[in-house]
Write a protein that holds these residues in place. Structure first.
Motif, PDB file in Angstrom:
ATOM      1  N   LYS A 197      40.530  37.298  43.531  1.00  0.00           N
ATOM      2  CA  LYS A 197      39.418  38.507  42.948  1.00  0.00           C
ATOM      3  C   LYS A 197      38.997  39.135  43.676  1.00  0.00           C
ATOM      4  CE  LYS A 197      37.705  34.957  39.293  1.00  0.00           C
ATOM      5  NZ  LYS A 197      36.492  34.366  38.814  1.00  0.00           N
ATOM      6  N   LEU A 198      38.951  38.777  45.316  1.00  0.00           N
ATOM      7  CA  LEU A 198      38.535  39.788  46.032  1.00  0.00           C
ATOM      8  C   LEU A 198      39.578  40.809  46.457  1.00  0.00           C
ATOM      9  CD1 LEU A 198      36.396  41.058  48.243  1.00  0.00           C
ATOM     10  CD2 LEU A 198      37.790  39.497  50.046  1.00  0.00           C
ATOM     11  N   MET A 199      41.073  40.336  46.372  1.00  0.00           N
ATOM     12  CA  MET A 199      41.908  41.322  46.614  1.00  0.00           C
ATOM     13  C   MET A 199      42.174  42.297  45.264  1.00  0.00           C
ATOM     14  SD  MET A 199      45.302  42.329  45.856  1.00  0.00           S
ATOM     15  CE  MET A 199      45.367  41.131  44.804  1.00  0.00           C
ATOM     16  N   ARG A 200      41.865  41.785  44.071  1.00  0.00           N
ATOM     17  CA  ARG A 200      41.868  42.703  43.036  1.00  0.00           C
ATOM     18  C   ARG A 200      40.646  43.569  42.857  1.00  0.00           C
ATOM     19  NH1 ARG A 200      44.960  41.502  38.884  1.00  0.00           N
ATOM     20  NH2 ARG A 200      46.280  39.559  39.045  1.00  0.00           N
ATOM     21  N   SER A 201      39.323  43.232  43.425  1.00  0.00           N
ATOM     22  CA  SER A 201      38.516  44.005  43.339  1.00  0.00           C
ATOM     23  C   SER A 201      38.744  45.130  44.488  1.00  0.00           C
ATOM     24  CB  SER A 201      37.046  43.284  43.781  1.00  0.00           C
ATOM     25  OG  SER A 201      37.091  42.613  44.885  1.00  0.00           O
ATOM     26  N   ARG A 202      39.260  44.746  45.673  1.00  0.00           N
ATOM     27  CA  ARG A 202      39.584  45.823  46.997  1.00  0.00           C
ATOM     28  C   ARG A 202      40.478  46.555  46.251  1.00  0.00           C
ATOM     29  NH1 ARG A 202      38.391  45.314  52.033  1.00  0.00           N
ATOM     30  NH2 ARG A 202      40.357  46.004  52.659  1.00  0.00           N
ATOM     31  N   TYR A 203      41.341  46.565  45.389  1.00  0.00           N
ATOM     32  CA  TYR A 203      42.328  47.474  45.007  1.00  0.00           C
ATOM     33  C   TYR A 203      41.618  48.386  44.156  1.00  0.00           C
ATOM     34  CZ  TYR A 203      45.821  49.648  41.929  1.00  0.00           C
ATOM     35  OH  TYR A 203      46.569  50.592  41.352  1.00  0.00           O
ATOM     36  N   SER A 204      40.584  47.724  43.138  1.00  0.00           N
ATOM     37  CA  SER A 204      39.892  48.841  42.378  1.00  0.00           C
ATOM     38  C   SER A 204      38.791  49.512  43.082  1.00  0.00           C
ATOM     39  CB  SER A 204      39.002  47.819  41.334  1.00  0.00           C
ATOM     40  OG  SER A 204      39.521  47.469  40.386  1.00  0.00           O
ATOM     41  N   ALA A 205      38.421  49.296  44.320  1.00  0.00           N
ATOM     42  CA  ALA A 205      37.923  50.018  45.258  1.00  0.00           C
ATOM     43  C   ALA A 205      38.641  50.969  45.843  1.00  0.00           C
ATOM     44  CB  ALA A 205      37.135  49.123  46.603  1.00  0.00           C
ATOM     45  N   PHE A 206      39.717  50.684  46.224  1.00  0.00           N
ATOM     46  CA  PHE A 206      40.799  52.011  46.597  1.00  0.00           C
ATOM     47  C   PHE A 206      41.030  52.777  45.381  1.00  0.00           C
ATOM     48  CE2 PHE A 206      42.361  49.187  50.127  1.00  0.00           C
ATOM     49  CZ  PHE A 206      42.477  50.073  51.116  1.00  0.00           C
ATOM     50  N   VAL A 207      41.164  52.433  44.092  1.00  0.00           N
ATOM     51  CA  VAL A 207      41.148  53.485  42.989  1.00  0.00           C
ATOM     52  C   VAL A 207      40.073  54.404  42.908  1.00  0.00           C
ATOM     53  CG1 VAL A 207      41.533  53.645  40.620  1.00  0.00           C
ATOM     54  CG2 VAL A 207      42.879  51.998  41.945  1.00  0.00           C
ATOM     55  N   THR A 208      38.925  53.765  43.106  1.00  0.00           N
ATOM     56  CA  THR A 208      37.683  54.538  42.908  1.00  0.00           C
ATOM     57  C   THR A 208      37.152  54.903  44.276  1.00  0.00           C
ATOM     58  OG1 THR A 208      36.401  52.590  43.129  1.00  0.00           O
ATOM     59  CG2 THR A 208      36.900  53.059  40.863  1.00  0.00           C
ATOM     60  N   ALA A 209      37.663  54.850  45.182  1.00  0.00           N
ATOM     61  CA  ALA A 209      37.172  55.234  46.622  1.00  0.00           C
ATOM     62  C   ALA A 209      35.899  55.023  46.872  1.00  0.00           C
ATOM     63  CB  ALA A 209      37.400  56.939  46.741  1.00  0.00           C
ATOM     64  N   ASN A 210      35.644  53.819  46.817  1.00  0.00           N
ATOM     65  CA  ASN A 210      34.466  52.826  47.079  1.00  0.00           C
ATOM     66  C   ASN A 210      34.709  52.470  48.579  1.00  0.00           C
ATOM     67  OD1 ASN A 210      32.258  51.199  47.510  1.00  0.00           O
ATOM     68  ND2 ASN A 210      32.258  50.739  45.367  1.00  0.00           N
ATOM     69  N   ILE A 211      34.523  53.192  49.590  1.00  0.00           N
ATOM     70  CA  ILE A 211      34.655  52.977  50.849  1.00  0.00           C
ATOM     71  C   ILE A 211      33.581  52.002  51.365  1.00  0.00           C
ATOM     72  CG2 ILE A 211      35.016  53.892  53.463  1.00  0.00           C
ATOM     73  CD1 ILE A 211      37.222  54.483  51.179  1.00  0.00           C
ATOM     74  N   ASN A 212      32.349  52.157  50.901  1.00  0.00           N
ATOM     75  CA  ASN A 212      31.574  50.945  51.312  1.00  0.00           C
ATOM     76  C   ASN A 212      32.006  49.721  51.090  1.00  0.00           C
ATOM     77  OD1 ASN A 212      29.743  52.869  52.433  1.00  0.00           O
ATOM     78  ND2 ASN A 212      28.491  52.988  50.571  1.00  0.00           N
ATOM     79  N   TYR A 213      32.446  49.464  49.764  1.00  0.00           N
ATOM     80  CA  TYR A 213      32.817  48.162  49.465  1.00  0.00           C
ATOM     81  C   TYR A 213      34.107  47.569  50.170  1.00  0.00           C
ATOM     82  CZ  TYR A 213      34.413  44.238  46.540  1.00  0.00           C
ATOM     83  OH  TYR A 213      34.682  42.945  46.109  1.00  0.00           O
ATOM     84  N   LEU A 214      35.076  48.471  50.379  1.00  0.00           N
ATOM     85  CA  LEU A 214      36.189  48.166  51.268  1.00  0.00           C
ATOM     86  C   LEU A 214      35.885  47.684  52.663  1.00  0.00           C
ATOM     87  CD1 LEU A 214      38.460  51.023  50.299  1.00  0.00           C
ATOM     88  CD2 LEU A 214      38.912  48.701  49.915  1.00  0.00           C
ATOM     89  N   LEU A 215      34.869  48.403  53.300  1.00  0.00           N
ATOM     90  CA  LEU A 215      34.559  47.998  54.730  1.00  0.00           C
ATOM     91  C   LEU A 215      33.647  46.700  54.669  1.00  0.00           C
ATOM     92  CD1 LEU A 215      33.877  51.599  56.245  1.00  0.00           C
ATOM     93  CD2 LEU A 215      35.787  50.037  56.619  1.00  0.00           C
ATOM     94  N   ASN A 216      32.785  46.680  53.763  1.00  0.00           N
ATOM     95  CA  ASN A 216      31.856  45.502  53.674  1.00  0.00           C
ATOM     96  C   ASN A 216      32.710  44.236  53.388  1.00  0.00           C
ATOM     97  OD1 ASN A 216      29.786  46.936  54.030  1.00  0.00           O
ATOM     98  ND2 ASN A 216      28.975  47.360  52.287  1.00  0.00           N
ATOM     99  N   THR A 217      33.728  44.268  52.702  1.00  0.00           N
ATOM    100  CA  THR A 217      34.554  42.965  52.407  1.00  0.00           C
ATOM    101  C   THR A 217      35.802  42.810  53.272  1.00  0.00           C
ATOM    102  OG1 THR A 217      35.928  44.428  50.716  1.00  0.00           O
ATOM    103  CG2 THR A 217      34.101  43.192  49.935  1.00  0.00           C
ATOM    104  N   HIS A 218      35.734  43.773  54.329  1.00  0.00           N
ATOM    105  CA  HIS A 218      37.072  43.651  55.444  1.00  0.00           C
ATOM    106  C   HIS A 218      35.904  42.940  56.662  1.00  0.00           C
ATOM    107  CE1 HIS A 218      40.567  45.611  57.227  1.00  0.00           C
ATOM    108  NE2 HIS A 218      40.121  44.858  58.164  1.00  0.00           N
ATOM    109  N   HIS A 219      36.678  41.721  57.074  1.00  0.00           N
ATOM    110  CA  HIS A 219      36.114  40.923  58.189  1.00  0.00           C
ATOM    111  C   HIS A 219      35.748  41.662  59.128  1.00  0.00           C
ATOM    112  CE1 HIS A 219      35.510  37.455  61.065  1.00  0.00           C
ATOM    113  NE2 HIS A 219      35.236  36.839  59.780  1.00  0.00           N
ATOM    114  N   LYS A 220      34.582  41.231  59.834  1.00  0.00           N
ATOM    115  CA  LYS A 220      33.936  41.957  60.877  1.00  0.00           C
ATOM    116  C   LYS A 220      34.922  42.108  61.988  1.00  0.00           C
ATOM    117  CE  LYS A 220      31.541  37.784  62.337  1.00  0.00           C
ATOM    118  NZ  LYS A 220      30.339  37.175  61.683  1.00  0.00           N
TER     119      LYS A 220
END
Length: 129
Positions: free
Chosen positions: A30-53
């Protein structure tokens, strides 16, 4: 509208609650799918926040945004998920993400590794095929 992640579900019932921080994904897939959707919608905050620190590309924010907006995302195909259930602490998802770049169909084929910390899933790394 169907979700960008190709789950067959409506966007409002699938990835949108994650992208709006109203829910958190309970599985690695589900995280991977949501990250794909974040790429499609250019939601960079979500991509960075869900990327391990430990592997988060914070200095590349502008480049990531520029690239996500420069391609036309086509579809996501999940090939295989291993572990990554609500009771696991690690999971792997193999996928292909198709996009048009300069009029040419391209794809990313990756086996992504996810880890769960404090009950939240994070993308940590990926191996490209």
């Amino acid at each position: 509208m169907k979700c960008y992640c190709n789950s067959g579900k409506e966007f409002e019932q699938c990835c949108e609650p994650f992208l709006l921080n109203k829910k958190t994904p309970d599985t690695a897939e589900k995280l991977m799918r949501s990250r794909y959707s974040a790429f499609v919608t250019a939601n960079i905050n979500y991509l960075l926040n869900t990327h391990h620190k430990t592997t988060r590309p914070t200095k590349d924010r502008k480049n990531i945004l520029k690239w996500t907006k420069s391609v036309v995302w086509q579809r996501l195909e999940v090939i295989k998920s291993q572990q990554g259930t609500p009771i696991d602490l690690e999971g792997f998802v193999e996928f292909k993400a198709f996009y048009l770049e300069n009029g040419k169909l391209e794809f990313i084929h990756e086996n992504s590794r996810f880890v769960k910390e404090d009950n939240l899933w994070y993308y940590i790394s990926g191996t490209h095929h």
